[in-house]
Scaffold this motif. Structure first.
Motif, short mmCIF file in Angstrom:
data_model
loop_
_atom_site.label_atom_id
_atom_site.label_comp_id
_atom_site.label_asym_id
_atom_site.label_seq_id
_atom_site.Cartn_x
_atom_site.Cartn_y
_atom_site.Cartn_z
N PHE A 184 0.83 -1.21 0.00
CA PHE A 184 0.00 0.00 0.00
C PHE A 184 0.87 1.26 0.00
O PHE A 184 0.53 2.26 -0.64
N ALA A 185 1.98 1.24 0.73
CA ALA A 185 2.88 2.39 0.72
C ALA A 185 3.44 2.63 -0.68
O ALA A 185 3.55 3.78 -1.14
N VAL A 239 0.64 4.21 -2.79
CA VAL A 239 0.38 5.62 -2.45
C VAL A 239 1.49 6.51 -2.97
O VAL A 239 1.23 7.59 -3.54
N THR A 240 2.77 6.11 -2.76
CA THR A 240 3.87 6.96 -3.24
C THR A 240 3.85 7.10 -4.75
O THR A 240 4.14 8.17 -5.30
N ALA A 260 1.08 6.81 -6.68
CA ALA A 260 -0.08 7.61 -7.05
C ALA A 260 0.17 9.10 -6.81
O ALA A 260 -0.35 9.95 -7.55
N LEU A 261 0.97 9.40 -5.81
CA LEU A 261 1.31 10.80 -5.52
C LEU A 261 2.48 11.31 -6.36
O LEU A 261 2.97 12.43 -6.13
N VAL A 280 0.17 2.31 -11.40
CA VAL A 280 -0.51 2.56 -10.13
C VAL A 280 -1.51 1.44 -9.84
O VAL A 280 -1.57 0.90 -8.72
N PHE A 298 -1.35 -1.24 -6.61
CA PHE A 298 -2.47 -1.34 -5.66
C PHE A 298 -3.10 -2.74 -5.71
O PHE A 298 -3.57 -3.26 -4.69
N THR A 341 -9.94 0.94 -8.59
CA THR A 341 -8.75 1.80 -8.60
C THR A 341 -8.54 2.40 -9.99
O THR A 341 -8.18 3.58 -10.13
#
Length: 664
Positions: free
Chosen positions: A22-23, A26-27, A29-30, A107, A111, A150
């Motif tokens: 998950f980390a 998220v990184t 996706a950001l 991404v 996920f 997603t």
């Protein structure tokens, strides 16, 4: 390292893999493309660590890893490989200054790996063993649904054409490749989920035969007809008791008062004793226990109709009613009795008592024959967090002149194990669960583990100094024996917590055994765990056997004369004291290591987290018998089933869909 510790490590590795994936998602996706490659590598490394922990657990038994090997790891491995292939090259290119490193496919794939890691962990905790096709289909469909959702969130709002703008034509309309994949993937996920859900409603088998013959056409015998004899053995006598179940305020030996459920206003109930061959007759009456009560003779192999299981061997005794038990005292040893109706409440509140049968060699039923012997029956029970261990007449201190032969009969009436230390003297464990051990060794400075429902008889010669019985390393509680009646009662007990535990599987002298694992006519495996199941018609996070809760666990069918082997596996992180009614079991091995000491016959054995026990018995007591965890709240939460002799029936309920054994 124990299997229980490997289970914990695997849970930790699984949690780390969920967090890492998950980390990484998220990184990415950001668009933190400098940090994302490192987090992605960490996720891959944690996944490889998880493969290692699963491999170690696989060496301890297939039961511990089935859902991981068949579903969790393959699902995560495929998703992780896809994430590395789709996101990895772009991230490497971005580090060299070519491109942003970000893509919808990257991404979504990362996920998806996170969802797969989470799904595998959830399956372990909520379903466990055995893995079913229904569970696999539902899990895969949920992971796919997460990936599609997603994609909808991450993809740009404007419709994009996949592969550089190449459209697909369906039904005369132009649609994007991504939308086509979404529709087709959604349809596949829904189909898999529907199929899995439908399969979960298929009826389960009602009976397992353990590799033996199925039901025969023999004439049926009712448990109501399997009653005890009406007369004692030659030379014996009839010992009659009346036990009245009622509520009362009871003063404990510690000085406190409790609002208890009692037999005859006493906690424990009246001590029942007999000489081998006597006939025990007990008239149970219920004064004011609203839900009902029974009498179950724990560890005593009475005829099935005397076993005291409501809804199976009799009806619960309601207020104003009574039930008469009769059975011959053929077994010598230390036993106890308790209610088997709502026993997780009734036993805890005081509905229990002791049963001791002594050999017919000139002894009296109310104690040992020789004046120099001290024989104490000590039920260990916890009231309001305080362990109470009353001796004779409720006393916790007793005089014992030097040289006196002392027998301490320890009975654990709680639902959790107790640690016992006898300080101040060497001693022998003469009997376990009422059965004598062969040539028990003299030991000292060791701890004894007393399972819930279990009994141990400790024998020693009283020294000239005080002796202390310490429970759960509490030096201020327990029992004290003084060598002189007017002397001090302190035994000078030190710290007992570091003393090693005596392993009863290696204690005493070996002797011939009547059978072994290879002699078994039937073999049943019981995998103990926690998971979602239906218990007494209600969904619950249950204590399960083979993934099911009572009464949906199939009956175990045996025939009279069979040698029956049990493999009892504990996948959970809790201890389960396993108890079969009506039969003692011979311990064959624990965690694959054979029992090498005295033949060990038990009616309750502690299966600790990660342990695997092999036990066996000969089916010589026809009936329908409860087979359950004697942590009584665990039994109430679903961890109980029935062992059924061929052609034996019950008129009191007990069929699947009803709730014998532990009423509400």
């Amino acid at each position: 390292m124990t299997t229980g510790l490997w289970i914990v490590l695997d849970h930790v590795a699984a949690l780390l893999s969920v967090a890492a994936w998950f980390a990484a998602g998220v990184t990415l996706a950001l668009r933190r493309t400098r940090l994302a490659p490192a987090v992605l590598v960490a996720a891959v490394l944690v996944t490889l660590l998880r493969v290692g922990t699963v491999a170690m657990l696989a060496g301890r038994g297939w039961w511990f890893v089935q859902e991981k090997v068949l579903l969790g790891l393959p699902m995560l491995g495929a998703a992780a490989a896809g994430a590395v292939l789709l996101a990895g090259p772009r991230l490497l290119a971005a580090r060299r200054g070519r491109g942003t490193g970000w893509s919808v496919s990257g991404v979504v794939s990362v996920f998806t790996a996170a969802y797969a890691a989470l799904a595998g962990l959830v399956v372990t905790f909520l379903v466990g063993y055995p893995l079913t096709l229904s569970t696999a289909l539902i899990t895969i469909s949920l992971v796919c649904a997460g990936a599609l959702l997603t994609m909808r969130v991450v993809a740009p709002a404007a419709e994009e054409t996949a592969g550089g703008g190449i459209p697909l034509v369906l039904g005369g309309r132009l649609i994007s490749r991504r939308r086509f994949l979404g529709w087709s993937g959604g349809a596949a996920a829904l189909t898999a989920a529907g199929a899995g859900t439908g399969l979960s409603f298929l009826p389960a088998e009602a009976v397992t035969v353990g590799g033996g013959a199925g039901r025969s056409s023999r004439a049926a015998v009712s448990v109501a007809d399997l009653r005890g004899p009406g007369s004692p053995a030659p030379g014996g006598t009839v010992r009659r008791h009346v036990l009245t179940a009622k509520k009362a305020t009871v003063r404990l030996a510690s000085g406190g008062e409790i609002d208890a459920w009692t037999y005859n206003g006493e906690v424990p109930g009246p001590a029942i004793s007999a000489i081998q061959g006597d006939l025990i007759e007990v008239r149970l009456r219920n004064d004011d226990i609203e839900g009902g009560v029974t009498l179950h003779w724990h560890g005593y192999d009475v005829p099935c109709g005397e076993d005291g299981v409501p809804g199976l061997t009799q009806l619960a005794v309601r207020p104003g009613e009574e039930f008469v038990h009769r059975f011959r005292a053929d077994q010598v040893g230390t036993y106890w009795y308790h209610t088997h109706h709502a026993s997780h409440v009734g036993v805890h509140r005081g509905l229990y008592g002791t049963l001791v049968v002594t050999p017919r060699h000139g002894q009296r039923a109310d104690g040992p024959a020789a004046a120099e012997q001290l024989d104490l029956t000590l039920p260990v029970h916890t009231f309001d967090g305080t362990v109470v261990i009353p001796g004779r007449d409720g006393r916790t201190e007793h005089p014992a002149p030097p040289g006196t032969t002392v027998r301490l009969r320890l009975i654990n009436t709680d639902s959790n194990p107790h640690r016992i230390v006898l300080a101040g003297t060497p001693f022998r464990v003469a009997a376990v669960d009422g059965r004598d051990l062969n040539q028990p060794d003299e030991v000292r400075d060791v701890g004894l583990r007393l399972p819930a429902g279990g009994r141990q008889d400790l024998v020693f010669r009283m020294p000239g100094t005080p002796v202390a019985l310490v429970v759960d390393d509490d030096r201020d509680g327990g029992l004290r024996l003084r060598p002189h009646g007017d002397g001090p009662g302190e035994a000078g007990v030190g710290d007992t917590s570091a003393l090693p535990e005596l392993d009863l599987l290696r204690y005493g002298a070996p002797a011939a055994r009547p059978f072994g694992a290879r002699d078994a006519d039937r073999h049943f495996t019981l995998v103990l765990d926690r998971g979602l199941a239906v218990v007494d018609g209600r969904p619950a996070y249950a204590q399960t056997v083979n993934g099911r809760g009572h009464p949906a666990i199939p009956d175990q069918l045996v025939a009279e004369g069979d040698i029956v082997r049990f493999t009892v596996v504990n996948r959970s992180l809790e201890t389960h004291p396993w108890h079969l009614h009506g039969h003692p079991v011979l311990v064959l091995s624990r965690d694959g290591t054979p029992s090498t000491g005295s033949p060990l016959w038990l009616d309750t054995f502690d299966v600790r987290p990660g342990e695997t026990w092999e036990v066996a018995f000969r089916a010589t007591n026809p009936g329908i018998w409860m087979n359950h965890c004697h942590n009584l709240p665990h039994a109430e939460q679903g961890m109980m089933l029935r062992l059924r002799y061929d052609s034996v029936t019950t008129p009191f309920g007990g069929a699947h869909g009803e709730s014998p054994g532990h009423g509400h």
